[in-house]
Design a protein around this motif. Structure first.
Motif, PDB file in Angstrom:
ATOM      1  N   PRO A 362      60.003  51.733  67.200  1.00  0.00           N
ATOM      2  CA  PRO A 362      60.301  53.126  66.918  1.00  0.00           C
ATOM      3  C   PRO A 362      61.092  53.759  68.058  1.00  0.00           C
ATOM      4  O   PRO A 362      60.940  53.374  69.216  1.00  0.00           O
ATOM      5  CB  PRO A 362      58.907  53.770  66.835  1.00  0.00           C
ATOM      6  N   SER A 363      61.945  54.697  67.709  1.00  0.00           N
ATOM      7  CA  SER A 363      62.595  55.484  68.760  1.00  0.00           C
ATOM      8  C   SER A 363      62.901  56.869  68.228  1.00  0.00           C
ATOM      9  O   SER A 363      63.118  57.052  67.034  1.00  0.00           O
ATOM     10  CB  SER A 363      63.879  54.808  69.244  1.00  0.00           C
ATOM     11  N   VAL A 364      62.872  57.831  69.123  1.00  0.00           N
ATOM     12  CA  VAL A 364      63.202  59.208  68.761  1.00  0.00           C
ATOM     13  C   VAL A 364      64.274  59.710  69.713  1.00  0.00           C
ATOM     14  O   VAL A 364      64.150  59.558  70.928  1.00  0.00           O
ATOM     15  CB  VAL A 364      61.977  60.137  68.840  1.00  0.00           C
ATOM     16  N   ALA A 434      60.300  64.092  64.619  1.00  0.00           N
ATOM     17  CA  ALA A 434      59.686  63.121  65.543  1.00  0.00           C
ATOM     18  C   ALA A 434      58.296  62.687  65.083  1.00  0.00           C
ATOM     19  O   ALA A 434      57.960  61.500  65.130  1.00  0.00           O
ATOM     20  CB  ALA A 434      59.618  63.701  66.958  1.00  0.00           C
ATOM     21  N   GLU A 435      57.511  63.653  64.627  1.00  0.00           N
ATOM     22  CA  GLU A 435      56.126  63.322  64.270  1.00  0.00           C
ATOM     23  C   GLU A 435      56.011  62.707  62.867  1.00  0.00           C
ATOM     24  O   GLU A 435      54.925  62.323  62.449  1.00  0.00           O
ATOM     25  CB  GLU A 435      55.220  64.553  64.403  1.00  0.00           C
ATOM     26  N   LEU A 436      57.117  62.643  62.138  1.00  0.00           N
ATOM     27  CA  LEU A 436      57.080  61.954  60.846  1.00  0.00           C
ATOM     28  C   LEU A 436      57.112  60.432  61.032  1.00  0.00           C
ATOM     29  O   LEU A 436      56.796  59.672  60.117  1.00  0.00           O
ATOM     30  CB  LEU A 436      58.299  62.331  59.982  1.00  0.00           C
ATOM     31  N   LEU A 437      57.526  60.010  62.222  1.00  0.00           N
ATOM     32  CA  LEU A 437      57.867  58.597  62.395  1.00  0.00           C
ATOM     33  C   LEU A 437      56.674  57.654  62.329  1.00  0.00           C
ATOM     34  O   LEU A 437      56.771  56.550  61.785  1.00  0.00           O
ATOM     35  CB  LEU A 437      58.602  58.413  63.727  1.00  0.00           C
ATOM     36  N   GLN A 438      55.538  58.081  62.891  1.00  0.00           N
ATOM     37  CA  GLN A 438      54.400  57.161  62.990  1.00  0.00           C
ATOM     38  C   GLN A 438      53.975  56.644  61.617  1.00  0.00           C
ATOM     39  O   GLN A 438      53.530  55.500  61.484  1.00  0.00           O
ATOM     40  CB  GLN A 438      53.235  57.861  63.712  1.00  0.00           C
ATOM     41  N   ALA A 439      54.122  57.464  60.593  1.00  0.00           N
ATOM     42  CA  ALA A 439      53.776  57.031  59.235  1.00  0.00           C
ATOM     43  C   ALA A 439      54.639  55.831  58.839  1.00  0.00           C
ATOM     44  O   ALA A 439      54.143  54.845  58.279  1.00  0.00           O
ATOM     45  CB  ALA A 439      53.965  58.179  58.254  1.00  0.00           C
ATOM     46  N   THR A 441      56.191  53.800  60.897  1.00  0.00           N
ATOM     47  CA  THR A 441      55.870  52.674  61.773  1.00  0.00           C
ATOM     48  C   THR A 441      54.636  51.934  61.247  1.00  0.00           C
ATOM     49  O   THR A 441      54.608  50.701  61.203  1.00  0.00           O
ATOM     50  CB  THR A 441      55.639  53.172  63.211  1.00  0.00           C
ATOM     51  N   ILE A 442      53.637  52.685  60.826  1.00  0.00           N
ATOM     52  CA  ILE A 442      52.421  52.046  60.284  1.00  0.00           C
ATOM     53  C   ILE A 442      52.744  51.320  58.977  1.00  0.00           C
ATOM     54  O   ILE A 442      52.252  50.214  58.736  1.00  0.00           O
ATOM     55  CB  ILE A 442      51.295  53.086  60.115  1.00  0.00           C
ATOM     56  N   ALA A 443      53.600  51.910  58.154  1.00  0.00           N
ATOM     57  CA  ALA A 443      53.963  51.250  56.890  1.00  0.00           C
ATOM     58  C   ALA A 443      54.705  49.935  57.149  1.00  0.00           C
ATOM     59  O   ALA A 443      54.458  48.927  56.486  1.00  0.00           O
ATOM     60  CB  ALA A 443      54.816  52.185  56.034  1.00  0.00           C
ATOM     61  N   VAL A 445      54.739  48.095  60.098  1.00  0.00           N
ATOM     62  CA  VAL A 445      53.874  47.152  60.820  1.00  0.00           C
ATOM     63  C   VAL A 445      52.775  46.618  59.897  1.00  0.00           C
ATOM     64  O   VAL A 445      52.444  45.428  59.933  1.00  0.00           O
ATOM     65  CB  VAL A 445      53.245  47.850  62.047  1.00  0.00           C
ATOM     66  N   GLY A 446      52.210  47.502  59.085  1.00  0.00           N
ATOM     67  CA  GLY A 446      51.130  47.089  58.192  1.00  0.00           C
ATOM     68  C   GLY A 446      51.615  46.324  56.973  1.00  0.00           C
ATOM     69  O   GLY A 446      50.812  45.826  56.199  1.00  0.00           O
ATOM     70  N   SER A 464      56.407  65.883  55.146  1.00  0.00           N
ATOM     71  CA  SER A 464      56.055  64.489  54.806  1.00  0.00           C
ATOM     72  C   SER A 464      56.193  64.197  53.320  1.00  0.00           C
ATOM     73  O   SER A 464      56.192  63.028  52.921  1.00  0.00           O
ATOM     74  CB  SER A 464      54.623  64.185  55.250  1.00  0.00           C
TER      75      SER A 464
ATOM     76  N   GLU B 435      52.132  67.318  60.183  1.00  0.00           N
ATOM     77  CA  GLU B 435      52.996  66.164  59.942  1.00  0.00           C
ATOM     78  C   GLU B 435      52.456  64.875  60.572  1.00  0.00           C
ATOM     79  O   GLU B 435      53.041  63.808  60.404  1.00  0.00           O
ATOM     80  CB  GLU B 435      54.429  66.437  60.414  1.00  0.00           C
ATOM     81  N   ALA B 439      50.658  59.499  58.553  1.00  0.00           N
ATOM     82  CA  ALA B 439      50.396  58.207  59.201  1.00  0.00           C
ATOM     83  C   ALA B 439      48.961  57.766  58.933  1.00  0.00           C
ATOM     84  O   ALA B 439      48.703  56.597  58.627  1.00  0.00           O
ATOM     85  CB  ALA B 439      50.651  58.323  60.710  1.00  0.00           C
ATOM     86  N   VAL B 448      45.039  49.120  56.578  1.00  0.00           N
ATOM     87  CA  VAL B 448      45.680  48.358  57.661  1.00  0.00           C
ATOM     88  C   VAL B 448      44.622  48.047  58.728  1.00  0.00           C
ATOM     89  O   VAL B 448      43.989  48.962  59.245  1.00  0.00           O
ATOM     90  CB  VAL B 448      46.836  49.165  58.285  1.00  0.00           C
TER      91      VAL B 448
END
Lengths: 476, 476
Positions: A362-364, A434-439, A441-443, A445-446, A464, B435, B439, B448
Motif C-alpha cells: 500500500p502507498s498513499v 487515505a483511510e479507504l485503503l486498508q479495506a 489491502t485486507i481484500a 492480502v486476504g 466507502s 471510513e 476494512a 481472514v
C-alpha cells in the motif's frame, strides 16, 4: 588503538524505524540485541520524511475540506498560520532531537552504540563513533541486520551539487517557505512538497523529466494531481530537461531546454539510492554498491550462513516506511526462529517472509487529491500476463462523497483477477481517500473472493460505498 | 367501482431505497416489476433520515477537524452559516421532491403506481391512490416484496402525542433551529440530532431512560459520546423518567421525575415500529402487526408458496438503510432465481441469503466522536458463548491520528475469535473513523485469519495503523 569487543545475539546497523522494529522483535524473542546508529535514532521517517511532510500538509488539507462544505466554508475566513504549522511540524520531529527514541530503546531493553557500523568479518561489526573516540567491535552470535535505508539521489547535472540543493531532508525541515521553490522531479516527494510549500506561501515550479506525475501509479493519479496543482497555481513543466545549475547572487539558476529558470531554492526529488557505502560488504564478497538483493526472508542473497539480513529501503524492494517495518517484523521473526533452531517457513504469507512486498504494497500520496493504492495497477497486471478486468467508478457519485464535500471529484480503479475472482489491486484518487485503503489491502492480502465481498456492506452514507459501486460495475 | 387489473412478475410495496433495490435487481433479471408508493419515491433515507441528518452534521464535523489542527485553526475565525447548512441539507433531499427518483425508476424500466398497497389475496395487491381515484389491482406472477419500512414509535406518555412532537422526520427536515430542543431517547438518532442542532444553535437537553447512550454498542462508545456532548454544553439526563407532556403558550412542558422541563420542541427518538398496518396480512393468515418474521432469503415465514418477501426495516432484522439495500440485493437474486426455476442457495454467504445480518452488520453513528462498528461486541460474543478475546487500543497513540488532530482521542476495540483466530467484531470510536470501518467489515466477512492480517500493512502515517497496534496487542 585498542578495540573493545562485545558479543550480542543480534546486531542491527541503522536505528531508523526499520532497525528499531527488527530489534524490538528479536529482543522480545529473547535475543540480546544492539542497534548501531550514526545520526538520530528514529531515522529518516521521523525527522525528514513521513512525519514532518504530513505535518506540513495536514493543516492545508483540513482547511480545504472545511472550505468544500457550504455552510462550513463561511467560517473559514482567515489564513493558515504558517508559523504555527511549522511549529507543529517541529513538534512532530521532536525538534530533531532523539531523546524520546533513545528512551524507547532503553525501555525495550535494546542496547545502542552510536557511530558508523562496518562489517570487518562475517558476524563482526566495527563501530566508529562520531567523535572519533575508540572503535568498538561487536560480534553477533546469530544475525546482523543492515537497516541503513536510503538517501536522496542527486542526478549528475552540471553544477547541481554545488548549489546546495534541497533534498527531501531540507524540504521537510525548512524553517521558512522559500519565495520561489524549483522542484526537479515528479514523484511523490516532489508532488507532496509542491503541495505543502505552495500552500505555505512559495511560488512553485516543477520540472519533470517524465511526461507525467507519479509514474508507477495508475495514469489517472498523476493526471488528477497535476490538474489540481496547476489549478492552485503551481507551474508544472513535463518532459523538462534540466541541463545545468548555478547560484547567482543567492538565486538558483537552472539551465533548461526552455531557457533559464530562477528560484530561491531547488528541491531535487528524482529518486533514492541505497545507503551501502563503507558498510564493509567486501567482507562477504560483494563489490558493487547499490541496493542489496535479498531472499524472501530478507537474507542478503548469496552470503554463506544464515546471518546477514538487509531490511527496509536498503534492499530496494519497497521504499516505504511501513513496508520496511513490515519486513522488519518478518525478518525479526525469521532471526528468532533460526536462533531457536526452529524451521523458517519460506512459503507465501508465512510469518517469516515479506510476501506483501510482491502482491500488496500500500502507498498513499498526501496530495490534494490524495492517491491511495495497493497491489497491481492495470498496467502491472497486463505486464504480468494476469487475466484481469479493470473497473473504474467516479467516487463523486457516491452519496457519502457528496456529503463530504461539494463537488467531490475522485476515481476508484479496481483491478480484478478474472480467473481467481479476487482483487489484484485498487487505486483511490480523491480527497481524504487515505483511510479507504486498508479495506482494499485486507481484500487483496486476504484473497477474499469477489462473491464474498458482496456481503461486506459499506455503511451508508460513507465514501466507502464506492465498494458497492465497484462490485455493481464489475457484475455489469 | 370498477377495478383495473394489471399483471406483473414482481410487485414491490414501498418505493424507498430498499424497494428500489429489489426492483432494480428483478428488472435486471428480466422480470416485469412495479413499485407501489404512497409517499415520496426514495423513502425515509433520502428525505428524513440518513441524507439530511448527515448533511446537517457534515459542516460541524469539517470545522471541528480544522479547529483541531494548530496552524489551520487560525483560519477558522467565523461561525458556520446555519442558513447555508440548512440549504445544503435541502439540496440533499431535493427539497422533498421525488422527480429525480421517479425518473430513475423510469430509466431503469420499473413501473410506478402511486398509492397504498394492500394484499387482497395471495399474489394480489390492491392499490388505493392518494387522490381517491379508481383502485388498481396488481397481480404478481412470481413475487410480492413488502418494503414498507419503519416509522418512529411514539411511546405512550400522557399527552405526548398531542404536543406534536418531532420524530426523526421533523428533526431532519426542520427549517430552523429551535431555541430549546428537548430530546427523549439516547440511541443514534437522539445522539446525532443532539449533535447537529446543538451545533446549529439550539440549547439541547436529552432525557434518556437507560443509564447510558447508544445501548447495543460497546459501552465505551456511549460514554465517549456523552462526555463530548456534555463538554459541548448538551444537558444529558440518564435514567430519566418522562411522565407527561403538554403545550403551554407554545412551549412544550415535559413532566419528569425531576420536575417540569420546558422547551420549544421535543424530539421523540425512542425506537422504531414496523409499517405493517393495513397491508392486508390477514390474507396470508397473519393477525398481529409488528415486524414480519422472515427466513434466511427474506421470505415471510410461514406463508405458503415462495412468493411473499419482507425486505428492509419491516422485517426488523437490521434497521439500517445499507442493510436493507443488502437484503434487497439478496432477496432480489432469490426472486430472479426462483422465477427462472433455478435453485436458491440457502447456505451462509450465498448470493441469495442475508448472512451479514447475523455476523457482520456495520453501522456508523455520526456524532463527535464518531462510532463505527461491525460484527459482535464483547458482550454479544460472551452471550453467544464464543471463545474470544477483547483487544483495546487508544487510537490517539497512532501517528496518523496525532497528525490528523491535536489531542486526538479515540479507542479501537477488537473482538477476536480465539478458536478460529478470526475477527468477530470491531468498534472504532473517534473523530473521522467512519471510513476505517470497511476494512473491519471485509476482515469479518472474509473470515481472514489473524495470521494473514499481519500481511495487510497499513500505510504510514494513516489512522489505519491502529490495525498494527491491535495485532501487536493481540499477540501480547
Amino acid at each position: 588503538m585498542t578495540t573493545a569487543e562485545k558479543t550480542y545475539d543480534v546486531i542491527v546497523i541503522g536505528g531508523g524505524a526499520v532497525g528499531e522494529n527488527v530489534a524490538d522483535i528479536t529482543v522480545r524473542g529473547g535475543l540480546r540485541t544492539v542497534v548501531v546508529e550514526a545520526e538520530l535514532v528514529g531515522g529518516e521517517c521521523s525527522y525528514w520524511a513521513c512525519m514532518p511532510s504530513k505535518a506540513l500538509l495536514r493543516g492545508t488539507e483540513a482547511l480545504s475540506e472545511a472550505r468544500a462544505v457550504s455552510g462550513a466554508a463561511a467560517a473559514v475566513t482567515g489564513e493558515q498560520d504558517v508559523a504555527a504549522t511549522l511549529a507543529r511540524r517541529d513538534s512532530f520531529t521532536s525538534s530533531w532531537r532523539d531523546d524520546g527514541q533513545v528512551d524507547w530503546l532503553r525501555r525495550a531493553g535494546i542496547d545502542l552504540v552510536r557511530g558508523r557500523g562496518r562489517l570487518s568479518a562475517p558476524r563482526r561489526v566495527v563501530v566508529t563513533p562520531p567523535d572519533g573516540t575508540t572503535e568498538v567491535t561487536l560480534v553477533a552470535r546469530h544475525a546482523v541486520a543492515i537497516c541503513t535505508g536510503s538517501q536522496a539521489a542527486v542526478p549528475t547535472i552540471e553544477g547541481l551539487a554545488d548549489v546546495r540543493p534541497w533534498t527531501s531532508r531540507e524540504a521537510t525541515s525548512a524553517q521558512a517557505a522559500p519565495g520561489r521553490l524549483l522542484i526537479i522531479g515528479g514523484g511523490y516527494v516532489a508532488c507532496e512538497m509542491a503541495t505543502a510549500w505552495h500552500a505555505l506561501g512559495s511560488t512553485v515550479t516543477m520540472l519533470v523529466r517524465s511526461d507525467r506525475l507519479l509514474p508507477g501509479l495508475e495514469p489517472a493519479a498523476g493526471e488528477a494531481v497535476a490538474d489540481s496543482l496547476r489549478k492552485s497555481g503551481v507551474d508544472i513543466r513535463l518532459c523538462a530537461d534540466v541541463r545545468s545549475a548555478r547560484r547567482e547572487d543567492g538565486e538558483v539558476v537552472l539551465g533548461t531546454s526552455d531557457g533559464d529558470l530562477r528560484g530561491d531554492e531547488v528541491l531535487v526529488a528524482t529518486g533514492r539510492a541505497a545507503r551501502t557505502e563503507d558498510l564493509g560488504l567486501d567482507v562477504v564478497g560483494m563489490e558493487r554498491s547499490g541496493y542489496l538483493d535479498v531472499d524472501e526472508d530478507l537474507r542478503v542473497t548469496g552470503v554463506d550462513g544464515c546471518w546477514l539480513y538487509a531490511v527496509g529501503d536498503v534492499n530496494g524492494r519497497r521504499l516505504l516506511t511501513h513496508m520496511g517495518k513490515y519486513q522488519a517484523r518478518q525478518a525479526g521473526s525469521a532471526i528468532v526462529a533460526r536462533a531457536r533452531g526452529q524451521a523458517v517457513d519460506l512459503t507465501d504469507w508465512s510469518p517469516h517472509v515479506a510476501t506483501a512486498d510482491r502482491f500488496a504494497t500500500p502507498s498513499v500520496v498526501f496530495t490534494d487529491p490524495q492517491v491511495a493504492s495497493v497491489g497491481m495497477t492495470a498496467a502491472q497486471a497486463a505486464d504480468a500476463g494476469r487475466a484481469h478486468r479493470v473497473v473504474e467508478y467516479p467516487i463523486g457519485q457516491v452519496g457519502g462523497a457528496r456529503l463530504f464535500a461539494d463537488d467531490y471529484t475522485g476515481t476508484a480503479i479496481a483491478v480484478v483477477d478474472t480467473e481467481r475472482e479476487v482483487l489484484l489491486g485498487m487505486t483511490f484518487i480523491g480527497p481524504a481517500v487515505a483511510e479507504l485503503l486498508q479495506a482494499a489491502t485486507i481484500a487483496v492480502v486476504g484473497e477474499v473472493p469477489i462473491r464474498r465481498l458482496w456481503h461486506a456492506v459499506p455503511a451508508y452514507p460513507t465514501i466507502s460505498e464506492i465498494w458497492l459501486r465497484l462490485l455493481e460495475s464489475y457484475r455489469g
